[in-house]
Design an enzyme around this catalytic site. Structure first.
Site, mmCIF file in Angstrom:
data_model
loop_
_atom_site.group_PDB
_atom_site.id
_atom_site.type_symbol
_atom_site.label_atom_id
_atom_site.label_comp_id
_atom_site.label_asym_id
_atom_site.label_seq_id
_atom_site.Cartn_x
_atom_site.Cartn_y
_atom_site.Cartn_z
ATOM 1 N N GLU A 91 0.817 -1.214 0.000
ATOM 2 C CA GLU A 91 0.000 0.000 0.000
ATOM 3 C C GLU A 91 0.853 1.266 0.000
ATOM 4 O OE1 GLU A 91 -3.110 0.570 -0.509
ATOM 5 O OE2 GLU A 91 -3.947 -1.434 -0.357
ATOM 6 N N GLU A 95 0.241 3.788 -3.122
ATOM 7 C CA GLU A 95 -0.371 5.098 -2.888
ATOM 8 C C GLU A 95 0.614 6.258 -2.957
ATOM 9 O OE1 GLU A 95 -2.839 5.159 0.615
ATOM 10 O OE2 GLU A 95 -4.249 3.737 -0.269
#
Length: 176
Positions: A91, A95
């Site tokens: 993640e 991101e």
């Protein structure tokens, strides 16, 4: 006296991409029965990513459930067969584009145990190397690096009101 509730029956009401909803009938101490609505969730991570110059990496995105744009730690849900640590690495890269030298679990908590089993794992990330982000096709966010002192101020002024972000930032005071 605190006692355990015994589940008499459980009915699966809904299965979605992120959650399942079930309704349990439980026996309570006075020999009566109650319904409990439970949201099942595979868990999530939040990453407290700190740059060498003591800035925290935050993302800003719209959250439909609260109809607001929020500052948050980079975060995401744990996929089937994935460990929380692997999820945190994935993640953070997806991101923000950052890869990391060091990830350390600093806290885990139940987000809303009154009606959900979702557990959130907060990791401290240090030794960041910038790179290119790879957002999912339904993700729209902006990445910010904010001085820790400013981020703390934003918490106390309710500019940061996401629970994983508040918890991560407040814990960072003892870790950084």
């Amino acid at each position: 006296m605190i006692t355990k509730e015994t589940t008499v029956s459980s009915d699966l009401i809904y299965t979605g991409k992120t959650i399942q909803l079930r309704v349990d009938t439980v026996e309570v101490p006075n020999k009566g029965y109650q319904k409990r609505e439970i949201i099942e969730h595979k868990g999530a991570v939040g990453i407290l990513a700190i740059t060498e110059d003591k800035k925290v990496v935050l993302v800003k995105q719209y959250r439909k459930a609260v109809e607001q744009v929020l500052y948050e730690l980079p975060a995401g849900k744990i996929e089937i067969g994935e460990t929380p640590l692997d999820c945190a690495k994935r993640e953070l890269k997806e991101e923000t584009g950052y890869t990391v030298d060091s990830l350390k679990l600093i806290h885990k908590y139940y987000a809303t145990p009154g009606f959900s089993n979702q557990q959130v794992f907060i990791y401290l990330a240090k030794g960041l190397t910038p790179g290119e982000s790879h957002l999912e096709e339904d993700e729209f966010l902006e990445v910010y690096e904010i001085d820790l002192a400013e981020a703390y101020k934003m918490v106390y002024e309710n500019e940061i009101c996401d629970s994983k972000t508040v918890i991560g930032l407040l814990l960072s005071k003892e870790l950084i």
